[in-house]
Scaffold this active site. Structure first.
Site, short mmCIF file in Angstrom:
data_model
loop_
_atom_site.label_atom_id
_atom_site.label_comp_id
_atom_site.label_asym_id
_atom_site.label_seq_id
_atom_site.Cartn_x
_atom_site.Cartn_y
_atom_site.Cartn_z
N VAL A 14 27.95 10.54 -46.30
CA VAL A 14 28.95 10.23 -45.27
C VAL A 14 29.81 9.04 -45.69
O VAL A 14 31.04 9.07 -45.58
CB VAL A 14 28.26 9.95 -43.93
CG1 VAL A 14 29.25 9.44 -42.89
CG2 VAL A 14 27.56 11.21 -43.42
N THR A 88 19.48 7.45 -41.41
CA THR A 88 18.60 7.32 -40.24
C THR A 88 17.62 8.49 -40.26
O THR A 88 17.69 9.39 -39.42
CB THR A 88 19.41 7.31 -38.93
OG1 THR A 88 20.28 8.46 -38.89
CG2 THR A 88 20.25 6.05 -38.82
N LEU A 155 31.16 15.92 -40.55
CA LEU A 155 31.42 16.52 -41.85
C LEU A 155 30.43 17.66 -42.12
O LEU A 155 29.27 17.58 -41.75
CB LEU A 155 31.28 15.48 -42.96
CG LEU A 155 32.13 14.21 -42.84
CD1 LEU A 155 31.81 13.26 -43.98
CD2 LEU A 155 33.61 14.55 -42.81
N ARG A 156 30.91 18.69 -42.80
CA ARG A 156 30.05 19.77 -43.25
C ARG A 156 29.91 19.67 -44.76
O ARG A 156 30.92 19.61 -45.48
CB ARG A 156 30.64 21.13 -42.88
CG ARG A 156 30.79 21.38 -41.39
CD ARG A 156 31.66 22.60 -41.14
NE ARG A 156 33.02 22.39 -41.62
CZ ARG A 156 33.96 23.33 -41.65
NH1 ARG A 156 33.69 24.54 -41.22
NH2 ARG A 156 35.19 23.04 -42.09
N LYS A 209 27.65 13.55 -30.61
CA LYS A 209 27.17 13.91 -31.95
C LYS A 209 25.93 14.78 -31.87
O LYS A 209 25.85 15.85 -32.50
CB LYS A 209 26.88 12.63 -32.74
CG LYS A 209 26.16 12.85 -34.06
CD LYS A 209 26.99 13.67 -35.04
CE LYS A 209 26.26 13.82 -36.37
NZ LYS A 209 27.03 14.62 -37.33
N LEU A 255 27.63 32.28 -36.86
CA LEU A 255 27.02 33.53 -36.43
C LEU A 255 26.70 34.41 -37.63
O LEU A 255 26.82 35.63 -37.58
CB LEU A 255 27.96 34.28 -35.46
CG LEU A 255 28.12 33.67 -34.07
CD1 LEU A 255 29.09 34.50 -33.24
CD2 LEU A 255 26.78 33.55 -33.35
N ALA A 257 23.78 35.76 -39.92
CA ALA A 257 22.33 35.88 -39.99
C ALA A 257 21.82 35.40 -41.35
O ALA A 257 22.45 35.63 -42.38
CB ALA A 257 21.91 37.32 -39.76
N CYS A 265 21.19 17.38 -41.48
CA CYS A 265 21.62 17.06 -40.11
C CYS A 265 20.92 17.87 -39.03
O CYS A 265 20.27 17.30 -38.16
CB CYS A 265 23.13 17.26 -39.99
SG CYS A 265 24.11 16.09 -40.97
#
Length: 440
Positions: A14, A88, A155-156, A209, A255, A257, A265
Site C-alpha cells: 500500500v 496490521t 487497491l486491488r 473499509k 461473481l 466461481a 485483505c
C-alpha cells in the site's frame, strides 16, 4: 533536493503505491521503512513486490527527483503530512488486527513531527483506533497540535497502480476540518476530475473499509455456493453469474466461481470485522458465515480431486499451476492454491508447481517448484489450475500430452479452453461443472 512535504511510513504494497502515485503528481515524497534491504532496493529503482507498471513508474519519479527512501524517520521532520501504511496482521490470540507496528510508527512520527502535522492512517485498523490514537497524541504531546486522519486504501493487487490513478472514491475521516483538508489537498487532481470525496469522522471511515471488503467477500462466497449447486443440478455457472450480474443492483464484479477468496485483505478484514462485532455485542452473522464457508471450500475441492483420482491421492504426482492468490501478483498470502498444495502434501501426494511470478517454499521432500508448465506436469496424474494467469488460458495440451501419466485437468478458475482439451483427448473437470470426459 528540496525538502519533502509528504512522508509515507511503511513502503510495503500500500505504502509504495501511495508514494509513487503522489510523487507522479509532482509532490515530493520521503519514504521511511525499517527494512534496510528494502530501502536499498528501492533506491536502485527495484520494487520489492510485483505489480504491473510499478517498476517503470518508480523509475520515473526517481529520475524526476520526486521520491527518496530512508530508514530514519528523522529525515522526514520537515513533512507536514504523514501517510502511515504499516502492516496490521491478524492476531492469533484475538482474531483482531494487531496494532503494534502502527503504534510504533505513530509514536516515532510524533517525536519528530512539527507543530500542526497531520498523520493519515492508510493501514486497515479496528473501528475506533484513530480516535484512540488521537486522544493519546493530545495527552502525550500537548506542546504540538498533531492530528490523526483515517484515509483507507481500496487497491486491488494486480491493478493497484490503475486503482490509485482512477479511484472510485476517496474516503477521509477526521475530527479536525483543517487536517482533513490537508489530506484532501494531496488528492486535488482527483477532485478536479470529479472523483467523489467522502468526508466523515474516523469511525465512519474505518467502518467503510471493513464493510466494503466484507461485502465483496460475501459476493465471492455467494457465487461459489451457487456454483456448488450447479455442479449437482446442472447448468452453466458462467451464464448464471452473467445473468445476475447484468442486474445493475448486483453488478458483475466478484461473481467468478473459483476456489474461494484469499490474499492479504479479505481473510484478515472479514475476521477482524467479525471479531469487532462480537466484542461490541453486535454479532456479524453474515460475515461469520462467509468466513466459515470460504474456509471449508478448500476441503470441498480436495474431496473432489480425491474422487477424480479414485479416492487415492497418496503416492500420486500432481501438478499445481499457479501459486499466487490471484493473477498479476506475486502475493501468496492466504492463497487458495497454497492451501491446496499443503492439503495434497498432507494426503501423501507429490506436488510439483509452476507460477510465472510467485514463489512458495515449504520444507517437504515431496514438493518442488519448476520453471515451466512442462517441467511441473512431467509424470503428473492430474494437472490442477489454481490461479487465473493468462498463460494458463492458452494451455498447450498437445505439448505436454506425452509428459503426463494421465490426461486429466481440474480447472479451479474456469479458464481452460474446453475445445482444445477435448481435441487432444483430455478429461477436464471444472469448478461449477460436472466431469466432462473427452470422447475417443
Amino acid at each position: 533536493m528540496t525538502a519533502a512535504e509528504i512522508c509515507v511510513v511503511g513502503v510495503g504494497y500500500v505504502g509504495l503505491i501511495q508514494a509513487v502515485g503522489l510523487a507522479s503528481f509532482g509532490q515530493r515524497v520521503e519514504c521511511v521503512d525499517l527494512d534496510p534491504r528494502k530501502v536499498e532496493m528501492l533506491k536502485r529503482g527495484v520494487p520489492p513486490i510485483f505489480e504491473e507498471g510499478l517498476e517503470e513508474a518508480l523509475a520515473d519519479v526517481i529520475d524526476r527527483d520526486l521520491i527518496s527512501f530512508t530508514t530514519n524517520i528523522a529525515d522526514a521532520r520537515s513533512a507536514d503530512l504523514f501517510f502511515v501504511a504499516v502492516g496490521t496482521p491478524t492476531s492469533d490470540r484475538t482474531g483482531n488486527a494487531r496494532l503494534d507496528y502502527l503504534d510504533a510508527a505513530i509514536s516515532s512520527i510524533a517525536e519528530i513531527a512539527k507543530d500542526g502535522a497531520v498523520i493519515a492512517v492508510k493501514s486497515t485498523v479496528p473501528i475506533g483506533t484513530c480516535a484512540r490514537f488521537q486522544a493519546r497524541l493530545d495527552r502525550d504531546h500537548p506542546e504540538k497540535s498533531l492530528h490523526i486522519v483515517s484515509n483507507p486504501e481500496f487497491l486491488r493487487e494486480g491493478t493497484a497502480l490503475n486503482d490509485f490513478f482512477n479511484p472510485e472514491r476517496i474516503v477521509i475521516g477526521g475530527a479536525n476540518e483543517v487536517a482533513r483538508d490537508r489530506v484532501r489537498a494531496s488528492y486535488a487532481g482527483f477532485e478536479d476530475r470529479g472523483v467523489p470525496m467522502i468526508l466523515s469522522d474516523t469511525s465512519t471511515s474505518e467502518t467503510i473499509k471493513y464493510a466494503a471488503n466484507a461485502f465483496l467477500a460475501t459476493k465471492v462466497t455467494f457465487i461459489n455456493e451457487i456454483s456448488d449447486l450447479v455442479e449437482t443440478v446442472g447448468g452453466d455457472i458462467d451464464q448464471v453469474a452473467r445473468g445476475i450480474g447484468l442486474d445493475s443492483r448486483i453488478g458483475p464484479q466478484f461473481l467468478k466461481a473459483g476456489p474461494g477468496y484469499g490474499g492479504s485483505c479479505f481473510p484478515k478484514d472479514t475476521l477482524a470485522l467479525a471479531t469487532i462485532g462480537r466484542r461490541h455485542g453486535v454479532q456479524q452473522q453474515i460475515v461469520e458465515t462467509v468466513i466459515r464457508i470460504n474456509d471449508s471450500r478448500r476441503f470441498r475441492i480436495l474431496k473432489r480431486i480425491e474422487a477424480a483420482m479414485g479416492d487415492k491421492i497418496s503416492g500420486k504426482r500432481l501438478a499445481v499451476l499457479g501459486l499466487a492468490f490471484k493473477a498479476n501478483t506475486d502475493d501468496v498470502r492466504d492463497s487458495p492454491a497454497v492451501d491446496i498444495v499443503h492439503a495434497l502434501l498432507e494426503e501423501g501426494a507429490e506436488v510439483r508447481s509452476y507460477d510465472p511470478v510467485a514463489k512458495f517454499s515449504v520444507d517437504h521432500r515431496c514438493y518442488s517448484q519448476h520453471e515451466s508448465i512442462a517441467a511441473a506436469c512431467e509424470g503428473a496424474s492430474a494437472v490442477l489450475v489454481a490461479t487465473e494467469w493468462p498463460v494458463f488460458k492458452s494451455f498447450d495440451f498437445a505439448a505436454i500430452e506425452n509428459l503426463v501419466e494421465r490426461r486429466y485437468i481440474f480447472d479451479m478458475r474456469r479458464i481452460i479452453d474446453l475445445g482444445a482439451a477435448w481435441a487432444t483427448h483430455w478429461d477436464i473437470e471444472r469448478i461449477g461443472s460436472p466431469m466432462q470426459k473427452a470422447t475417443a
